[in-house]
Design a protein around this motif. Structure first.
Motif, PDB file in Angstrom:
ATOM      1  N   SER A  89       7.590  20.352   9.898  1.00 12.15           N
ATOM      2  CA  SER A  89       7.955  18.913   9.472  1.00 12.15           C
ATOM      3  C   SER A  89       8.924  18.720   8.345  1.00 12.15           C
ATOM      4  O   SER A  89       9.931  17.995   8.415  1.00 12.15           O
ATOM      5  N   TYR A 111      12.552  16.794   8.373  1.00 11.35           N
ATOM      6  CA  TYR A 111      12.850  15.859   7.349  1.00 11.35           C
ATOM      7  C   TYR A 111      14.261  16.203   6.439  1.00 11.35           C
ATOM      8  O   TYR A 111      14.940  15.583   6.376  1.00 11.35           O
ATOM      9  N   PHE A 149       7.853   9.169  14.825  1.00 12.29           N
ATOM     10  CA  PHE A 149       6.922   9.763  13.804  1.00 12.29           C
ATOM     11  C   PHE A 149       5.679   9.968  14.758  1.00 12.29           C
ATOM     12  O   PHE A 149       5.302   9.429  15.815  1.00 12.29           O
ATOM     13  N   PHE A 162       2.549   8.980  13.631  1.00 15.89           N
ATOM     14  CA  PHE A 162       1.882   7.842  13.599  1.00 15.89           C
ATOM     15  C   PHE A 162       2.912   6.772  14.008  1.00 15.89           C
ATOM     16  O   PHE A 162       4.127   6.982  13.731  1.00 15.89           O
ATOM     17  N   TYR A 218       4.272   3.779  13.043  1.00 12.19           N
ATOM     18  CA  TYR A 218       4.936   3.165  11.984  1.00 12.19           C
ATOM     19  C   TYR A 218       5.950   2.192  12.559  1.00 12.19           C
ATOM     20  O   TYR A 218       6.966   2.300  12.399  1.00 12.19           O
ATOM     21  N   LEU A 219       5.176   1.033  12.875  1.00 10.39           N
ATOM     22  CA  LEU A 219       5.848  -0.054  13.249  1.00 10.39           C
ATOM     23  C   LEU A 219       5.680  -0.974  11.946  1.00 10.39           C
ATOM     24  O   LEU A 219       4.773  -0.917  11.143  1.00 10.39           O
ATOM     25  N   LEU A 220       6.508  -2.271  12.018  1.00 10.81           N
ATOM     26  CA  LEU A 220       6.415  -3.042  10.936  1.00 10.81           C
ATOM     27  C   LEU A 220       5.587  -4.363  11.480  1.00 10.81           C
ATOM     28  O   LEU A 220       5.809  -5.022  12.302  1.00 10.81           O
ATOM     29  N   ARG A 276      12.727   1.661  19.672  1.00 16.87           N
ATOM     30  CA  ARG A 276      13.441   1.571  18.395  1.00 16.87           C
ATOM     31  C   ARG A 276      14.426   2.391  18.141  1.00 16.87           C
ATOM     32  O   ARG A 276      15.458   2.289  17.652  1.00 16.87           O
ATOM     33  N   SER A 286       6.032   0.211   5.140  1.00 16.65           N
ATOM     34  CA  SER A 286       7.347  -0.615   5.772  1.00 16.65           C
ATOM     35  C   SER A 286       8.585  -0.299   5.101  1.00 16.65           C
ATOM     36  O   SER A 286       9.352   0.041   5.746  1.00 16.65           O
ATOM     37  N   ILE A 346       9.447   3.104   6.589  1.00 12.42           N
ATOM     38  CA  ILE A 346      10.196   2.915   7.913  1.00 12.42           C
ATOM     39  C   ILE A 346      11.672   2.268   7.833  1.00 12.42           C
ATOM     40  O   ILE A 346      12.467   3.033   8.523  1.00 12.42           O
ATOM     41  N   VAL A 370       9.983  10.248   2.792  1.00 10.84           N
ATOM     42  CA  VAL A 370       9.275  11.659   3.250  1.00 10.84           C
ATOM     43  C   VAL A 370       7.899  11.573   2.413  1.00 10.84           C
ATOM     44  O   VAL A 370       6.832  12.109   3.235  1.00 10.84           O
ATOM     45  N   ILE A 379       5.657   9.028   4.423  1.00  6.84           N
ATOM     46  CA  ILE A 379       5.518   9.602   5.835  1.00  6.84           C
ATOM     47  C   ILE A 379       4.433  10.753   6.109  1.00  6.84           C
ATOM     48  O   ILE A 379       3.507  11.111   6.773  1.00  6.84           O
ATOM     49  N   ARG A 380       4.782  11.933   5.153  1.00  5.06           N
ATOM     50  CA  ARG A 380       4.003  13.129   5.146  1.00  5.06           C
ATOM     51  C   ARG A 380       2.591  12.670   4.663  1.00  5.06           C
ATOM     52  O   ARG A 380       1.678  13.244   5.219  1.00  5.06           O
ATOM     53  N   LYS A 421       0.682  10.345   5.543  1.00  2.60           N
ATOM     54  CA  LYS A 421      -0.135   9.718   6.427  1.00  2.60           C
ATOM     55  C   LYS A 421      -1.064  10.759   7.181  1.00  2.60           C
ATOM     56  O   LYS A 421      -0.863  11.801   7.493  1.00  2.60           O
TER      57      LYS A 421
END
Ligand SMILES: Nc1ncnc2c1ncn2[C@@H]1O[C@H](COP(=O)(O)OP(=O)(O)O)[C@@H](O)[C@H]1O
Ligand SMILES: [Mg+2]
Lengths: 226, 419
Positions: free
Chosen positions: A48, A52, A92, A94, A96-98, A158, B316, B319, B413, B416-417, B419
């Protein structure tokens, strides 16, 4: 022969908390146009972290990163945001949508940000991408009305909206059941074969990795096989 | 980056949290409403109180003060020139308090384009005879028309017609307090004694009430010619020339100029009434302080809600950043949210503030000392609305700035990490 679209040169990264640890150790490799590459390795080996860095979200590393022939070193934050918007599609683990936006709007947002097309055109393109993933019928629903597999497909749609140079995924099937994992894999394969889309996918699913063009195996911050 | 996209995203975030947003907006609305109502009311009150004095006061008053000679004989002596001299042998001479050459002065003033109008006046010290005792009083000889035109004389004549001063010979409009003491009704004839001992009879044609008891107990009004007759003086005798200017701010400068030009004493309204300005200033200051305090409290409300919203929207934001929105875009999204709250809440506050002022304006406020006032005074000064509007936007901008900056600095980062 083919274009090198991603080129990593001796990339290293340290974490300083709690003690200084080198988690990425002089990693060099490249990804060619249209290649479907998977990265595997044990949990905690630095997959990961590497992704990134490659996706420009993490800027504190040593070494050089070239995307589309351009160095990503010493670029300002808004510049890198533009690169991510235009050239990288990220998926991702997960979803991760809004949740505030409809499925369609979620897919459209990076396209609206890029503003290469008019809003109407972006909407049409979003529909097209959703169609590729077989979920155009869900376009007007909201993310919380979808199943996990469907959400992940929306996230892939997306990532495609701006026709990116490369799609990066951090265990995109890690949270899905067997059936949905296969659906997602087939979508990736189809993108690579039919649309010549480059993909760099981190996974711990060896079966998944075996079916890709190339496997990069990591261990303890190093590439041990590629 | 397109503004439409920013507002689009902001609106979606706002709608998703519309209850908190509404509470924040109501905070702004409340404070702006109070700010407007408070300032309008205070300013109305200030105008009223200032008006008590300022409406009736000349911007510049020209008069001749009885004073000792500036140069005493010893000052003229060559020998004592460089010394500080204490010998004051020459006392004020038997001079009249009249202004000389009034006709010429009035002509000159009438031609001056900065002058709105002038009203000549004579003040005469008298005694009102009531039975066995005498009450001290002052009769102001005025030009009823000019006095009304420039100093709203009729506002303060509570019974009778002020023009009777001019139309009925030997008439007087008495201060309410003085009239009460003398049991003088309208139509009665009263007797006054002048400082020189002459007695004269005057007919009461009205009452005058200024709202200031000390004035109403002493001051009365008669026409210029009646007063001249009272004092046994000739036609040109005038003790004061009251000047009303087009621009009150010119008064101090013009007072000096006229004083030199006509060789008379001159006082300007600012100098004569400095204490009223101070009172108004303090009242205004208090209103602003209260209004701004309310706004700051509302600002903290917005700050809290925005911080909470950012905390909730971490994912959000991550993202958005991962998909290509820059820190600046995120900053603008949250600032837009803050400003929307400010603009919406502020506009509503301005409207409600206007409404509340209008309601205050309807509340009866009757007091014997203020004959022209029927309801609470309100000043609908547009400047208050402009200031209120600017303040609401400025406060919300500041309240939104730091949370927005925090949001813009979120590292995707880490989120996201996590999660
Ligand atoms: N923010 C951090 N601070 C310190 N160490 C970290 C941090 N993030 C990850 N690490 C460590 O870096 C190593 C690599 O992590 P990661 O890249 O997430 O591994 P993988 O994705 O291969 O499971 C791990 O040993 C992890 O504990
Ligand atoms: Mg990982």
């Amino acid at each position: 022969m083919k274009d090198k679209i991603l080129d990593a040169l001796k990339i290293s990264k340290y974490f300083h908390d709690p003690a200084t640890v080198k988690v990425i150790k002089e990693i060099s490799f490249s990804v060619m146009k249209g290649e479907f590459v998977s990265i595997i390795g044990k949990s905690g080996c630095g997959k990961s972290t590497l992704l990134y860095i490659l996706s420009t979200m993490d800027t504190s590393y040593e070494g050089e990163l070239f995307l589309d022939g351009q160095s990503m070193k010493n670029r300002i934050e808004s510049d890198l945001a533009k690169v991510r918007n235009e050239k990288i599609g990220f998926v991702f683990q997960f979803h991760y949508l809004l949740n505030e936006f409809s499925v369609l709007k979620n897919v459209m947002l990076p396209g609206l940000k890029l503003a290469k097309f008019t809003d109407k055109e972006v909407e049409q393109r979003a529909y097209d991408k959703l169609k590729i993933l077989g979920i155009q019928s869900e376009a007007l629903k909201y993310p919380n009305q979808l199943s996990g597999g469907e959400k992940q497909r929306v996230a892939i749609a997306r990532s495609l909206i701006n026709d990116p140079l490369i799609i990066m995924g951090d265990e995109p099937t890690g949270n899905l059941d067997k059936k949905n994992s296969e659906v997602v894999f087939h979508i990736f394969q189809e993108l690579a074969q039919e649309f010549n889309q480059s993909l760099l996918i981190v996974t711990h699913d060896n079966e998944f990795a075996q079916k890709t063009n190339r496997i990069i195996e990591m261990e303890d911050g190093r590439i041990i096989r590629m | 980056m397109k503004l439409k996209l920013i507002t689009d995203v902001s609106r979606s975030f706002l709608i998703a949290r519309w209850k908190q947003t509404l509470v924040a907006a109501i905070g702004v609305t409340f404070s702006i409403t109070m700010f407007i109502a408070l300032l309008s009311f205070m300013a109305g009150l200030n105008d009223l109180l200032d008006g008590l004095i300022l409406n009736r006061t000349a911007h510049i008053r020209l008069y001749n003060e009885i004073k000792p000679s500036k140069l005493q004989p010893v000052d003229l002596s060559e020998i004592y020139k460089g010394y500080y001299n204490f010998v004051n042998s020459i006392k004020p001479k038997n001079e009249k308090a009249a202004i000389y050459n009034t006709g010429a002065i009035i002509n000159t003033l009438n031609k001056d384009s900065r002058v709105l109008g002038i009203a000549p006046k004579i003040t005469a010290q008298v005694f009102f005879n009531v039975g066995a005792i005498d009450l001290t009083g002052v009769i102001n000889g005025i030009d009823a028309e000019a006095e009304n035109l420039f100093f709203k004389f009729s506002d303060y004549v509570i019974s009778g017609n002020y023009m009777d001063l001019k139309n009925i010979p030997n008439s007087i409009i008495m201060g309410k307090g003085a009239a009460e003491k003398m049991l003088a009704n309208i139509g009665d004839v009263i007797q006054v004694t002048t400082a020189r001992g002459d007695r004269i009879q005057l007919k009461v044609v009205g009452y005058f009430q200024s709202g200031i008891r000390d004035i109403d107990n002493i001051q009365s009004y008669a026409s210029i010619s009646t007063t001249q007759k009272l004092l046994g003086e000739s036609d040109g005798y005038i003790t004061d020339i009251q000047v009303k200017l087009k621009d009150i701010l010119l008064a101090p400068a013009l007072a000096k100029q006229y004083s030199r030009l006509f060789d008379v004493d001159a006082t300007d309204i600012q100098t004569a009434n400095a204490q009223y300005e101070t009172g108004s200033f303090v009242r205004t200051l208090i209103s602003y302080a209260v209004g701004i305090t309310l706004l700051i409290v509302a600002g903290f409300g917005i700050y809290n809600i925005l911080n909470m919203m950012i905390y909730e929207k971490m994912d959000s934001i991550a993202i958005l950043k991962a998909t290509g929105f820059s820190g600046k875009d995120v900053h603008r999204i949250f600032l837009t949210i803050a400003l929307s709250i400010g603009i919406f809440g502020g506009l509503l506050g301005l409207l409600l503030g206007f409404g509340l002022s209008a309601i205050i304006d309807q509340i009866p406020f009757v007091t014997a000392s203020l004959p022209t006032i029927k309801t609470y005074p309100v000043d609908y000064n547009p400047a208050f609305y402009v200031i209120g509007g600017i303040f609401s936007i400025a406060t919300t901008y500041m309240a939104g700035f730091f949370p927005s900056r925090k949001a813009s600095k979120i590292d995707p980062v880490i989120i996201i990490r996590g999660k």
